[in-house]
Design a protein around this motif. Sequence first.
Motif, PDB file in Angstrom:
ATOM      1  N   MET A   1       0.900  -1.128   0.042  1.00  0.00           N
ATOM      2  CA  MET A   1       0.013   0.041   0.083  1.00  0.00           C
ATOM      3  C   MET A   1       0.878   1.266   0.102  1.00  0.00           C
ATOM      4  N   GLN A   2       0.461   2.190  -1.001  1.00  0.00           N
ATOM      5  CA  GLN A   2       1.179   3.523  -0.767  1.00  0.00           C
ATOM      6  C   GLN A   2       0.334   4.745  -0.008  1.00  0.00           C
ATOM      7  N   PHE A   3       1.224   5.543   0.590  1.00  0.00           N
ATOM      8  CA  PHE A   3       0.761   6.431   1.441  1.00  0.00           C
ATOM      9  C   PHE A   3      -0.143   7.438   0.319  1.00  0.00           C
ATOM     10  N   ARG A   4      -1.333   7.755   0.487  1.00  0.00           N
ATOM     11  CA  ARG A   4      -1.911   8.709  -0.275  1.00  0.00           C
ATOM     12  C   ARG A   4      -1.495  10.243  -0.021  1.00  0.00           C
ATOM     13  N   LEU A   5      -1.228  11.114  -1.109  1.00  0.00           N
ATOM     14  CA  LEU A   5      -0.370  12.175  -0.902  1.00  0.00           C
ATOM     15  C   LEU A   5      -1.010  12.879   0.063  1.00  0.00           C
ATOM     16  N   ILE A   6      -2.279  13.333   0.185  1.00  0.00           N
ATOM     17  CA  ILE A   6      -3.050  14.003   1.298  1.00  0.00           C
ATOM     18  C   ILE A   6      -2.459  13.414   2.614  1.00  0.00           C
ATOM     19  N   SER A   7      -2.707  12.061   2.880  1.00  0.00           N
ATOM     20  CA  SER A   7      -2.262  11.486   4.074  1.00  0.00           C
ATOM     21  C   SER A   7      -0.669  11.860   4.420  1.00  0.00           C
ATOM     22  N   ALA A   8       0.188  11.503   3.493  1.00  0.00           N
ATOM     23  CA  ALA A   8       1.278  11.880   3.576  1.00  0.00           C
ATOM     24  C   ALA A   8       1.747  13.320   3.993  1.00  0.00           C
ATOM     25  N   MET A   9       0.981  14.403   3.665  1.00  0.00           N
ATOM     26  CA  MET A   9       1.164  15.530   3.734  1.00  0.00           C
ATOM     27  C   MET A   9       0.834  15.952   5.118  1.00  0.00           C
ATOM     28  N   PRO A  80      -4.111  -4.005  10.717  1.00  0.00           N
ATOM     29  CA  PRO A  80      -3.176  -5.051  10.093  1.00  0.00           C
ATOM     30  C   PRO A  80      -3.930  -6.105   9.783  1.00  0.00           C
ATOM     31  N   HIS A  81      -3.761  -6.615   8.512  1.00  0.00           N
ATOM     32  CA  HIS A  81      -4.407  -7.763   7.932  1.00  0.00           C
ATOM     33  C   HIS A  81      -3.335  -8.962   7.709  1.00  0.00           C
ATOM     34  N   ILE A  82      -2.023  -8.570   7.766  1.00  0.00           N
ATOM     35  CA  ILE A  82      -0.706  -9.522   7.113  1.00  0.00           C
ATOM     36  C   ILE A  82      -0.398 -10.184   8.458  1.00  0.00           C
ATOM     37  N   PRO A 177       9.805 -10.741  19.822  1.00  0.00           N
ATOM     38  CA  PRO A 177       9.781 -11.932  18.817  1.00  0.00           C
ATOM     39  C   PRO A 177       8.370 -12.427  18.817  1.00  0.00           C
ATOM     40  N   GLY A 178       7.902 -13.186  17.953  1.00  0.00           N
ATOM     41  CA  GLY A 178       6.662 -13.763  17.845  1.00  0.00           C
ATOM     42  C   GLY A 178       5.861 -13.530  16.990  1.00  0.00           C
ATOM     43  N   LYS A 179       4.322 -14.105  16.963  1.00  0.00           N
ATOM     44  CA  LYS A 179       3.457 -13.729  15.910  1.00  0.00           C
ATOM     45  C   LYS A 179       2.871 -12.316  16.234  1.00  0.00           C
ATOM     46  N   GLN A 180       2.666 -11.725  14.823  1.00  0.00           N
ATOM     47  CA  GLN A 180       2.083 -10.100  14.918  1.00  0.00           C
ATOM     48  C   GLN A 180       1.267  -9.954  13.877  1.00  0.00           C
ATOM     49  N   ARG A 181       0.347  -9.206  13.852  1.00  0.00           N
ATOM     50  CA  ARG A 181      -0.275  -8.584  12.800  1.00  0.00           C
ATOM     51  C   ARG A 181       0.160  -7.319  12.275  1.00  0.00           C
ATOM     52  N   ALA A 182       0.246  -7.286  10.773  1.00  0.00           N
ATOM     53  CA  ALA A 182       0.962  -6.121  10.358  1.00  0.00           C
ATOM     54  C   ALA A 182       0.055  -5.583   9.220  1.00  0.00           C
ATOM     55  N   GLN A 186       4.045   1.768   2.228  1.00  0.00           N
ATOM     56  CA  GLN A 186       5.353   1.858   1.557  1.00  0.00           C
ATOM     57  C   GLN A 186       6.389   0.947   2.031  1.00  0.00           C
ATOM     58  N   ASP A 187       7.604   1.486   2.596  1.00  0.00           N
ATOM     59  CA  ASP A 187       8.851   0.514   2.880  1.00  0.00           C
ATOM     60  C   ASP A 187       8.443  -0.013   4.411  1.00  0.00           C
ATOM     61  N   PHE A 188       7.320   0.340   4.968  1.00  0.00           N
ATOM     62  CA  PHE A 188       7.272   0.017   6.466  1.00  0.00           C
ATOM     63  C   PHE A 188       6.076  -1.097   6.728  1.00  0.00           C
ATOM     64  N   TYR A 189       6.372  -1.762   7.791  1.00  0.00           N
ATOM     65  CA  TYR A 189       5.132  -2.734   8.192  1.00  0.00           C
ATOM     66  C   TYR A 189       4.669  -1.950   9.651  1.00  0.00           C
ATOM     67  N   PHE A 190       3.228  -1.628   9.538  1.00  0.00           N
ATOM     68  CA  PHE A 190       2.665  -0.965  10.688  1.00  0.00           C
ATOM     69  C   PHE A 190       2.372  -2.323  11.545  1.00  0.00           C
ATOM     70  N   MET A 191       2.436  -2.268  12.664  1.00  0.00           N
ATOM     71  CA  MET A 191       2.073  -3.214  13.681  1.00  0.00           C
ATOM     72  C   MET A 191       1.348  -2.688  14.998  1.00  0.00           C
ATOM     73  N   GLY A 192       0.168  -2.965  14.986  1.00  0.00           N
ATOM     74  CA  GLY A 192      -1.003  -2.504  16.097  1.00  0.00           C
ATOM     75  C   GLY A 192      -0.577  -3.130  17.471  1.00  0.00           C
ATOM     76  N   ASP A 193      -1.249  -2.477  18.191  1.00  0.00           N
ATOM     77  CA  ASP A 193      -0.980  -2.759  19.833  1.00  0.00           C
ATOM     78  C   ASP A 193      -1.378  -4.316  20.166  1.00  0.00           C
ATOM     79  N   PRO A 194      -0.769  -4.777  20.994  1.00  0.00           N
ATOM     80  CA  PRO A 194      -0.744  -6.462  21.185  1.00  0.00           C
ATOM     81  C   PRO A 194      -2.300  -6.528  21.576  1.00  0.00           C
TER      82      PRO A 194
END
Length: 194
Positions: A1-9, A80-82, A177-182, A186-194
């Motif tokens: 997924m790519q940041f939309r321009l407005i969100s990035a701004m 996070p879906h992955i 370390p361990g299983k997470q959802r992300a 762009q080049d980052f993985y966002f991981m939510g609260d446990p």
Amino acid sequence: MQFRLISAMVLFVGSYFPLALILLAQDVQKKFLDASFCRWSSYSSCSFQIFDHPVSAWSCVLVSGVALFITQWGLRLVEPHIEVTVIEAKSIPNDLINYVFPYVVAFMGLSYEDSGKMMGFVVFLVVLFVITYQSGQVVMNPFLFVFGWKIYEAKIEVGQKNETRITRVLKRGELFPGKQRAEKVQDFYFMGDP
């Protein structure tokens, strides 16, 4: 997924909220720095217009503050879906040093009074935004540290295929370390609260 321009701004502008506060503080009229505080007995002779350029100063604080609030709200909405497995992770706060440069510029004669310098600084910020957006680094927002977000370099396995990769992760709190959802943005993985 790519940041939309407005969100990035919005994310980019919100990261400069501390700079807006610095410029606001620098805009206080010199005569008020030595003045005594207003007392109830002399309330009618007090002046509450202490800034040289109140519209510019407060506008920058308001716009960057709202952008920061929207950023915080938006990051909480990322679902996070992955499924990933974190093998190892280390914090990388050093990469955020790139954002320190504009703050240093604020103490090098930048003020609302000199419109030429302000326009030059705005051009500098636009160029900096384009570079960070195109390079996928717009997430490098040092003010997120204040709200508990950290950037990690992590070795992870992604999905059922067990593809191993080394990537950067933005996570609120510690990454263990361990299983997470992300969610990849762009080049980052966002991981939510446990």
